[in-house]
Design a protein around this motif. Structure first.
Motif, PDB file in Angstrom:
ATOM      1  N   UNK A  83       0.822  -1.208   0.000  1.00 24.32           N
ATOM      2  CA  UNK A  83       0.000   0.000   0.000  1.00 24.32           C
ATOM      3  C   UNK A  83       0.858   1.261   0.000  1.00 24.32           C
ATOM      4  N   UNK A  84       1.915   1.297   0.798  1.00 27.30           N
ATOM      5  CA  UNK A  84       2.787   2.472   0.839  1.00 27.30           C
ATOM      6  C   UNK A  84       3.407   2.741  -0.526  1.00 27.30           C
ATOM      7  N   UNK A  85       3.927   1.684  -1.160  1.00 21.19           N
ATOM      8  CA  UNK A  85       4.552   1.845  -2.471  1.00 21.19           C
ATOM      9  C   UNK A  85       3.539   2.323  -3.509  1.00 21.19           C
ATOM     10  N   UNK A  86       2.345   1.730  -3.476  1.00 23.94           N
ATOM     11  CA  UNK A  86       1.305   2.100  -4.426  1.00 23.94           C
ATOM     12  C   UNK A  86       0.882   3.554  -4.239  1.00 23.94           C
ATOM     13  N   UNK A  87       0.676   3.967  -2.969  1.00 20.92           N
ATOM     14  CA  UNK A  87       0.224   5.329  -2.696  1.00 20.92           C
ATOM     15  C   UNK A  87       1.264   6.362  -3.122  1.00 20.92           C
ATOM     16  N   UNK A  88       2.549   6.069  -2.895  1.00 22.35           N
ATOM     17  CA  UNK A  88       3.604   7.004  -3.274  1.00 22.35           C
ATOM     18  C   UNK A  88       3.637   7.218  -4.787  1.00 22.35           C
ATOM     19  N   UNK A  89       3.388   6.142  -5.552  1.00 19.45           N
ATOM     20  CA  UNK A  89       3.389   6.253  -7.013  1.00 19.45           C
ATOM     21  C   UNK A  89       2.088   6.838  -7.544  1.00 19.45           C
ATOM     22  N   UNK A  90       0.988   6.614  -6.837  1.00 18.66           N
ATOM     23  CA  UNK A  90      -0.337   7.008  -7.320  1.00 18.66           C
ATOM     24  C   UNK A  90      -0.650   8.476  -7.030  1.00 18.66           C
ATOM     25  N   UNK A  91      -0.230   8.962  -5.855  1.00 15.92           N
ATOM     26  CA  UNK A  91      -0.629  10.294  -5.418  1.00 15.92           C
ATOM     27  C   UNK A  91       0.612  11.144  -5.122  1.00 15.92           C
ATOM     28  N   UNK A  92       0.966  12.009  -6.045  1.00 17.89           N
ATOM     29  CA  UNK A  92       2.177  12.836  -5.883  1.00 17.89           C
ATOM     30  C   UNK A  92       2.048  13.774  -4.694  1.00 17.89           C
ATOM     31  N   UNK A  93       0.803  14.150  -4.326  1.00 14.54           N
ATOM     32  CA  UNK A  93       0.616  15.080  -3.211  1.00 14.54           C
ATOM     33  C   UNK A  93       1.040  14.479  -1.880  1.00 14.54           C
ATOM     34  N   UNK A  94       1.194  13.142  -1.826  1.00 16.99           N
ATOM     35  CA  UNK A  94       1.587  12.507  -0.575  1.00 16.99           C
ATOM     36  C   UNK A  94       3.075  12.609  -0.290  1.00 16.99           C
ATOM     37  N   UNK A  95       3.828  13.279  -1.181  1.00 15.38           N
ATOM     38  CA  UNK A  95       5.254  13.482  -0.897  1.00 15.38           C
ATOM     39  C   UNK A  95       5.436  14.319   0.369  1.00 15.38           C
ATOM     40  N   UNK A  96       4.418  15.138   0.693  1.00 17.03           N
ATOM     41  CA  UNK A  96       4.483  15.954   1.903  1.00 17.03           C
ATOM     42  C   UNK A  96       4.159  15.154   3.154  1.00 17.03           C
ATOM     43  N   UNK A  97       3.421  14.062   3.008  1.00 17.41           N
ATOM     44  CA  UNK A  97       3.038  13.223   4.158  1.00 17.41           C
ATOM     45  C   UNK A  97       2.898  11.789   3.689  1.00 17.41           C
ATOM     46  N   UNK A  98       4.008  11.074   3.507  1.00 23.05           N
ATOM     47  CA  UNK A  98       3.926   9.679   3.052  1.00 23.05           C
ATOM     48  C   UNK A  98       3.053   8.838   3.983  1.00 23.05           C
ATOM     49  N   UNK A  99       2.338   7.897   3.392  1.00 21.41           N
ATOM     50  CA  UNK A  99       1.446   7.045   4.189  1.00 21.41           C
ATOM     51  C   UNK A  99       2.260   6.243   5.195  1.00 21.41           C
ATOM     52  N   UNK A 100       1.861   6.296   6.440  1.00 17.72           N
ATOM     53  CA  UNK A 100       2.554   5.546   7.484  1.00 17.72           C
ATOM     54  C   UNK A 100       1.643   4.439   7.995  1.00 17.72           C
ATOM     55  N   UNK A 101       1.891   3.236   7.537  1.00 14.53           N
ATOM     56  CA  UNK A 101       1.121   2.073   7.954  1.00 14.53           C
ATOM     57  C   UNK A 101       1.897   1.354   9.052  1.00 14.53           C
ATOM     58  N   UNK A 102       1.247   1.130  10.179  1.00 12.08           N
ATOM     59  CA  UNK A 102       1.900   0.499  11.328  1.00 12.08           C
ATOM     60  C   UNK A 102       1.132  -0.765  11.718  1.00 12.08           C
ATOM     61  N   UNK A 103       1.872  -1.819  12.000  1.00 11.18           N
ATOM     62  CA  UNK A 103       1.298  -3.073  12.500  1.00 11.18           C
ATOM     63  C   UNK A 103       1.774  -3.262  13.933  1.00 11.18           C
ATOM     64  N   UNK A 104       0.870  -3.602  14.830  1.00 14.48           N
ATOM     65  CA  UNK A 104       1.272  -3.816  16.221  1.00 14.48           C
ATOM     66  C   UNK A 104       0.653  -5.092  16.769  1.00 14.48           C
ATOM     67  N   UNK A 105       1.384  -5.720  17.665  1.00 17.44           N
ATOM     68  CA  UNK A 105       0.998  -6.996  18.270  1.00 17.44           C
ATOM     69  C   UNK A 105       0.876  -6.816  19.776  1.00 17.44           C
ATOM     70  N   UNK A 106      -0.229  -7.275  20.337  1.00 23.31           N
ATOM     71  CA  UNK A 106      -0.491  -7.150  21.764  1.00 23.31           C
ATOM     72  C   UNK A 106      -0.995  -8.492  22.289  1.00 23.31           C
ATOM     73  N   UNK A 107      -0.876  -8.693  23.599  1.00 27.05           N
ATOM     74  CA  UNK A 107      -1.381  -9.916  24.209  1.00 27.05           C
ATOM     75  C   UNK A 107      -1.873  -9.596  25.607  1.00 27.05           C
ATOM     76  N   UNK A 108      -3.032 -10.125  25.965  1.00 26.98           N
ATOM     77  CA  UNK A 108      -3.554  -9.900  27.298  1.00 26.98           C
ATOM     78  C   UNK A 108      -4.971 -10.393  27.415  1.00 26.98           C
TER      79      UNK A 108
END
Length: 380
Positions: free
Chosen positions: A262-287
């Protein structure tokens, strides 16, 4: 031609519905469970949804509830297709916000008549012209088809009022240990500010569709979707030959892979995102988690995940913005995962008044359950 999503867990019925719709000239996406179906609906923004009621992961009523509460899909017609055929069942289905209710077995002509009637009503609501070619097909520009308008009170039943004492009395069940895997666009607000609404929806489609097609989603015990945040919950038990930690690890891998694409696709698809590249975060929790039977706005109930672990997901996302890791895991999750992950840096993150230890996850030490080497370059 209309875009239609079909949710049906019976393979033969699903093939029949798909064949009938395609013969009428429609574009069809079919899925066999409610959880995947909901992600597809929210990502694809279809013109119509046909859903079975009794399905794994999420029922048709739960899918309907989520569709109705999202502004982008609030006016999407939903046809419930089910073997529940009593008059009381039909009234219940319609009272929960469905546009039509068809009982099994059904005649193909009955389904097509309902589909075309709902598409015609949708076109009228959106102010679009209607063509008689291949049923009822909107002739307005494609961009207009993505514009969601509120449904009239005359067309949607009012939510069922639930007394406060009834909500408090609903039963709940506590589970001692569960893994929670979250995928989200951490800088959602800045990305949305740079993109038109239809482009933001395209970005979410690029992020969620690969995950929805992955077997990791099907292995989840519970699912929660909120905007650009998707959380899968895995009980600490064996399922399909894998433990909860192994199934969670596979989900982490699937989400990281989807985020990288998704990050690679968005950077190539939307030039306006050069100011704020998409930041996708994955997190793991247990409890521990708590399963609460919660009333749906349009009647019925669903089992919701609440409690400390679910709260921690949101709080860690809010508190870890200075941490530029793509994948992170809380110390409890890392320790309980039996050396599944390759670990990087470690730091303390403030979650309210509590300090939580988180680790950068650099990849899998091997494929969970097999020990085979995994190429995890996209984790770094």
């Amino acid at each position: 031609m209309a875009k239609i999503v079909v949710l049906e867990d019976d393979a033969s019925t699903r093939r029949l519905i798909t064949a009938v719709l395609k013969k009428s000239g429609h574009d069809v996406i079919d899925v066999d469970n409610g959880a995947e179906g909901l992600l597809i609906v929210l990502a694809e923004q279809p013109d119509l949804v046909i859903s079975d009621v009794e399905m794994p992961k999420l029922t048709g009523f739960e899918v309907l509830q989520n569709i109705r509460q999202e502004p982008e899909t609030a006016d999407t017609p939903v046809i419930l297709l089910t073997s529940l055929s009593s008059r009381a069942d039909m009234r219940k289905g319609m009272s929960q916000g469905a546009d039509d209710y068809i009982t099994k077995p059904f005649e193909p002509s009955e389904l097509i008549d309902s589909v075309h009637a709902q598409l015609a009503r949708l076109a009228v609501r959106r102010g679009q012209a209607i063509s008689a070619v291949q049923g009822f097909e909107a002739t307005a520009p494609a961009e207009l088809e993505l514009t969601a308008l509120p449904i009239s009170n005359l067309e949607t039943p009012e939510p069922v009022a639930i007394p406060a004492f009834a909500l408090a009395a609903l039963p709940s069940k506590r589970v001692g240990k569960a893994w929670a895997v979250n995928l989200c666009v951490l800088n959602q607000e800045s990305v949305q500010a740079l993109l038109p609404a239809k482009d933001w929806r395209l970005l979410l489609r690029q992020l969620f569709v690969p995950v929805s097609k992955d077997s990791a989603l099907r292995a989840a015990d519970y699912l929660d979707l909120d905007g650009s945040s998707l959380t899968l919950f895995f009980m600490d038990q064996m399922s399909e030959g894998r433990s909860g930690s192994e199934r969670a690890a596979l989900a982490v891998e699937a989400m990281v892979r989807s985020g990288a694409i998704c990050r690679q696709w968005a950077a190539a698809q939307f030039v306006q995102l050069s100011a704020a590249p998409v930041r996708v975060v994955v997190s793991l929790h247990m409890g521990p988690i708590e399963l609460l039977r919660k009333p749906l706005d349009f009647g019925g109930e669903r089992e919701m995940v609440v409690g400390a672990t679910a709260d921690l997901i949101a709080r860690v996302r809010e508190g870890e913005s200075p941490v530029m890791w793509r994948v992170l895991g809380t110390q409890a999750a890392v320790k309980a995962s039996q050396n599944i992950y390759r670990l990087g840096a470690q730091m303390e993150v403030s979650v309210g008044s509590q300090e939580v230890t988180v680790h950068a996850l650099l990849g899998l030490s091997g494929d969970p359950g097999t020990g085979e080497r995994v190429d995890a370059a996209h984790w770094i």
